[in-house]
Design an enzyme around this catalytic site. Structure first.
Site, PDB file in Angstrom:
ATOM      1  N   GLU A 118      19.576 -27.147  34.912  1.00 43.34           N
ATOM      2  CA  GLU A 118      20.519 -28.217  34.603  1.00 43.34           C
ATOM      3  C   GLU A 118      21.212 -27.906  33.276  1.00 43.34           C
ATOM      4  OE1 GLU A 118      19.301 -32.124  36.774  1.00 43.34           O
ATOM      5  OE2 GLU A 118      18.430 -32.110  34.785  1.00 43.34           O
TER       6      GLU A 118
ATOM      7  N   GLY B 225      25.898 -35.673  33.747  1.00 49.63           N
ATOM      8  CA  GLY B 225      26.604 -36.940  33.568  1.00 49.63           C
ATOM      9  C   GLY B 225      28.030 -36.803  33.063  1.00 49.63           C
TER      10      GLY B 225
ATOM     11  N   ASN C 254      16.954 -38.243  40.770  1.00 46.62           N
ATOM     12  CA  ASN C 254      16.368 -38.663  39.496  1.00 46.62           C
ATOM     13  C   ASN C 254      17.085 -39.941  39.071  1.00 46.62           C
ATOM     14  OD1 ASN C 254      15.479 -39.034  36.910  1.00 46.62           O
ATOM     15  ND2 ASN C 254      16.387 -37.151  36.071  1.00 46.62           N
TER      16      ASN C 254
ATOM     17  N   LYS D  94      16.446 -41.826  36.685  1.00 47.07           N
ATOM     18  CA  LYS D  94      16.424 -42.020  35.220  1.00 47.07           C
ATOM     19  C   LYS D  94      16.018 -43.465  34.900  1.00 47.07           C
ATOM     20  CE  LYS D  94      19.650 -38.231  34.769  1.00 47.07           C
ATOM     21  NZ  LYS D  94      20.722 -37.584  34.029  1.00 47.07           N
TER      22      LYS D  94
ATOM     23  N   SER E  86      25.951 -33.234  37.518  1.00 41.28           N
ATOM     24  CA  SER E  86      27.191 -33.692  38.162  1.00 41.28           C
ATOM     25  C   SER E  86      27.323 -33.249  39.615  1.00 41.28           C
ATOM     26  CB  SER E  86      28.412 -33.261  37.343  1.00 41.28           C
ATOM     27  OG  SER E  86      28.397 -33.922  36.081  1.00 41.28           O
TER      28      SER E  86
ATOM     29  N   GLU F 201      16.957 -34.683  28.755  1.00 38.39           N
ATOM     30  CA  GLU F 201      16.955 -35.982  28.053  1.00 38.39           C
ATOM     31  C   GLU F 201      15.608 -36.223  27.369  1.00 38.39           C
ATOM     32  OE1 GLU F 201      18.308 -38.174  31.459  1.00 38.39           O
ATOM     33  OE2 GLU F 201      20.280 -37.241  31.237  1.00 38.39           O
TER      34      GLU F 201
ATOM     35  N   HIS G  26      12.895 -32.495  31.319  1.00 36.42           N
ATOM     36  CA  HIS G  26      14.312 -32.819  31.476  1.00 36.42           C
ATOM     37  C   HIS G  26      14.985 -32.779  30.109  1.00 36.42           C
ATOM     38  CE1 HIS G  26      17.986 -35.011  32.330  1.00 36.42           C
ATOM     39  NE2 HIS G  26      17.772 -34.768  33.607  1.00 36.42           N
TER      40      HIS G  26
HETATM   41  P1  13P Z   1      23.955 -36.287  36.847  1.00 35.89           P
HETATM   42  O1  13P Z   1      23.861 -35.939  38.335  1.00 35.89           O
HETATM   43  O2  13P Z   1      24.208 -37.739  36.618  1.00 35.89           O
HETATM   44  O3  13P Z   1      24.887 -35.363  36.147  1.00 35.89           O
HETATM   45  O4  13P Z   1      22.501 -36.016  36.236  1.00 35.89           O
HETATM   46  C1  13P Z   1      21.866 -34.805  36.492  1.00 35.89           C
HETATM   47  C2  13P Z   1      20.470 -34.909  36.029  1.00 35.89           C
HETATM   48  O5  13P Z   1      20.194 -34.981  34.844  1.00 35.89           O
HETATM   49  C3  13P Z   1      19.416 -34.947  37.061  1.00 35.89           C
HETATM   50  O6  13P Z   1      18.161 -34.776  36.506  1.00 35.89           O
END
Ligand code: 13P
Length: 250
Positions: A169, A175, A9, A11, A213, A101, A99
């Site tokens: 997640e 992150g 992803n 983003k 992560s 976010e 997601h």
């Molecule tokens: P990270 O791997 O940067 O923690 O992000 C995970 C994520 O949100 C994947 O959709």
């Protein structure tokens, strides 16, 4: 055994030239690996504007293309939105939905995620539906209930293993460099499998991804947990080397 799925992803990262270079690097690694050795499916999900560029860069490599969101409607007066049919039309086979976010930045609730997943299915796309608790919810002992509620609300009726993937997640692991213990992931993925079986006939075949992560250094441990059928990778998917190392850990 379920074939693992490793999804990148990206983003809101990359520009056209970096997206193209990253996609070419990942595509050639996958294409150059013998079918025996690549016992996993690989997918990249770039930002909307770069979907065609990345699609061209990975064409013929076996790497799949996914998007990061879609609208529930098939078309019409929805300024700034993208229909699932458009994504399918340009070569996407999947779309990430719900997601954390998007749940945070855009106030997406379970019902909206479920409607988007229905749209993805209508367009022939795999819906990668994200769930996960916040740190406060985990600390309050509510993680299992939150995930059960998100599954009940976000997974549409009629979903099947071929068109639906669930990504667990934990919000606090995204992150941050922090991850749940292998035991915690095993508990949650077992719980998710159980909840899915209340709604789906083939819940045992639905791929359950872990996200949050995931790095080359912890991928083997996380990907060997029972009921973990792959990973949804954020930051580390922006490095072809790291993404490839994670995929090879599956
Ligand atoms: P990270 O791997 O940067 O923690 O992000 C995970 C994520 O949100 C994947 O959709």
């Amino acid at each position: 055994m379920t074939r693992p799925l490793i999804v990148g992803n990206w983003k809101m990262n990359t520009l056209r030239h970096t997206a193209m270079a990253l996609a070419q690097d990942i595509g050639s690694r996958y294409a150059d690996t013998s079918a025996d050795e690549r016992g996993f499916d690989l997918m990249v999900c770039p930002p909307f504007p770069y979907l065609p560029t990345v699609g061209e860069a990975i064409a013929g490599s076996g790497v799949a293309l996914g998007a990061q969101d879609c609208h529930a409607a098939g078309g019409g007066a929805h300024t700034g939105d993208v229909a699932a049919e458009m994504l399918a039309d340009i070569g996407c086979t999947a779309v990430i939905l719900g997601h954390s976010e998007r749940r945070t930045d855009h106030g997406e609730i379970d019902l909206a995620v479920s409607e988007k997943a229905r749209a993805a299915h209508r367009a022939g796309l795999i819906a990668i539906i994200c769930i996960g608790e916040t740190e406060a919810e985990r600390d309050a002992g509510q993680a299992a209930d939150i995930c059960a509620r998100q599954i009940a609300g976000s997974v549409p009726k009629g979903a099947v293993a071929e068109d639906t993937v669930i990504a667990y997640e934990p919000v606090w692991a995204i992150g941050t460099g922090r991850t749940p213990t292998a035991a915690d992931v095993a508990d949650m993925h077992g719980h998710i499998r159980g909840e899915l079986s209340r709604f789906l006939d083939d819940a045992d075949r639905v791929r359950l991804l872990y996200g949050g992560s995931v790095k080359p250094g912890n991928a083997i441990q996380l990907l060997s947990v029972p009921n973990v059928d792959g990973a949804l990778v954020g930051g580390a998917s922006l490095s072809a080397e790291d993404f490839w190392a994670i995929a090879q850990s599956s």
